[in-house]
Motif scaffolding. Sequence first.
Motif, short mmCIF file in Angstrom:
data_model
loop_
_atom_site.label_atom_id
_atom_site.label_comp_id
_atom_site.label_asym_id
_atom_site.label_seq_id
_atom_site.Cartn_x
_atom_site.Cartn_y
_atom_site.Cartn_z
N LEU A 75 0.48 -18.71 10.45
CA LEU A 75 1.34 -19.28 11.48
C LEU A 75 2.31 -20.23 10.80
O LEU A 75 1.89 -21.11 10.03
CB LEU A 75 0.46 -20.03 12.48
N LYS A 76 3.61 -20.06 11.03
CA LYS A 76 4.63 -20.85 10.36
C LYS A 76 5.66 -21.37 11.35
O LYS A 76 5.92 -20.75 12.37
CB LYS A 76 5.37 -20.02 9.30
N ARG A 77 6.27 -22.49 11.00
CA ARG A 77 7.45 -23.05 11.67
C ARG A 77 7.31 -23.20 13.18
O ARG A 77 8.27 -23.04 13.93
CB ARG A 77 8.71 -22.24 11.33
N MET A 78 6.11 -23.57 13.62
CA MET A 78 5.90 -23.85 15.04
C MET A 78 6.62 -25.14 15.38
O MET A 78 6.44 -26.16 14.72
CB MET A 78 4.41 -24.03 15.33
N PHE A 79 7.43 -25.09 16.44
CA PHE A 79 8.19 -26.26 16.85
C PHE A 79 8.47 -26.21 18.34
O PHE A 79 8.83 -25.17 18.89
CB PHE A 79 9.52 -26.34 16.09
N SER A 80 8.32 -27.35 18.98
CA SER A 80 8.69 -27.54 20.38
C SER A 80 9.59 -28.77 20.44
O SER A 80 9.28 -29.79 19.83
CB SER A 80 7.44 -27.78 21.22
N ASP A 81 10.68 -28.67 21.19
CA ASP A 81 11.53 -29.86 21.34
C ASP A 81 10.96 -30.83 22.38
O ASP A 81 11.54 -31.88 22.63
CB ASP A 81 12.98 -29.47 21.65
N ARG A 82 9.83 -30.47 22.96
CA ARG A 82 9.10 -31.29 23.93
C ARG A 82 9.93 -31.62 25.18
O ARG A 82 9.67 -32.61 25.85
CB ARG A 82 8.55 -32.56 23.27
N SER A 83 10.90 -30.77 25.50
CA SER A 83 11.71 -30.98 26.70
C SER A 83 10.97 -30.55 27.96
O SER A 83 11.35 -30.94 29.07
CB SER A 83 13.03 -30.22 26.59
N SER A 84 9.93 -29.74 27.80
CA SER A 84 9.12 -29.27 28.92
C SER A 84 7.66 -29.26 28.50
O SER A 84 7.36 -29.05 27.32
CB SER A 84 9.50 -27.84 29.32
N GLN A 85 6.79 -29.45 29.46
CA GLN A 85 5.35 -29.35 29.22
C GLN A 85 5.00 -27.89 28.95
O GLN A 85 5.51 -26.99 29.61
CB GLN A 85 4.60 -29.83 30.47
N GLY A 86 4.15 -27.64 27.95
CA GLY A 86 3.60 -26.31 27.75
C GLY A 86 4.34 -25.42 26.77
O GLY A 86 3.98 -24.25 26.61
N ILE A 87 5.37 -25.92 26.10
CA ILE A 87 6.12 -25.08 25.15
C ILE A 87 5.21 -24.63 24.01
O ILE A 87 5.16 -23.44 23.68
CB ILE A 87 7.34 -25.83 24.59
N GLY A 88 4.49 -25.56 23.41
CA GLY A 88 3.61 -25.23 22.29
C GLY A 88 2.56 -24.22 22.69
O GLY A 88 2.29 -23.26 21.95
N ASN A 89 1.96 -24.41 23.86
CA ASN A 89 0.93 -23.47 24.33
C ASN A 89 1.52 -22.08 24.57
O ASN A 89 0.89 -21.08 24.25
CB ASN A 89 0.24 -23.99 25.58
#
Length: 155
Positions: A75-89
């Motif tokens: 798994l590489k380059r995982m990123f969320s701008d955290r503008s919304s809940q649940g992006i990472g999931n």
Amino acid sequence: MITVEKSDPLSPDSQYLISKLSAELAAITGDSGKSNFTIDSLDGERSLWVLARNTTGDAIGCGAIRPLTGNIAELKRMFSDRSSQGIGNALLTCLEASAKSMGYSELWLETRLVNHRAIQFYKTNGYVRIENYGPYVGREEAVCFSKVLGKCVSG
């Protein structure tokens, strides 16, 4: 609602998110993370680059998988701008399902010990710490994790 879709890592949206990720990693860890990732590493048929988008179509997260061995993807380059809940999931769910459908039985990843948010995220999502692998062997600032991808059980 968040959608996650296969994308071109060279697209403007992808490049924008990669640059945001690199800047954030550099701020947290002192290293942009670019040394162990190149776009070329996603050229194989068992690699995947995805973007997460919000309801207006804005790119708000990214992530990739690439082969490490025949049955282990990284798994590489995982990123969320955290503008919304649940992006990472949403990203992680898509990448795990995609890895499984590509024939991988396990996902490995590396992050930095100082990246507490990432460590907590992966632990919460079932990842367990493993010995450092590959370029991370002997690097005390690195911490590696693994998750065995669940088997389909029919009732």
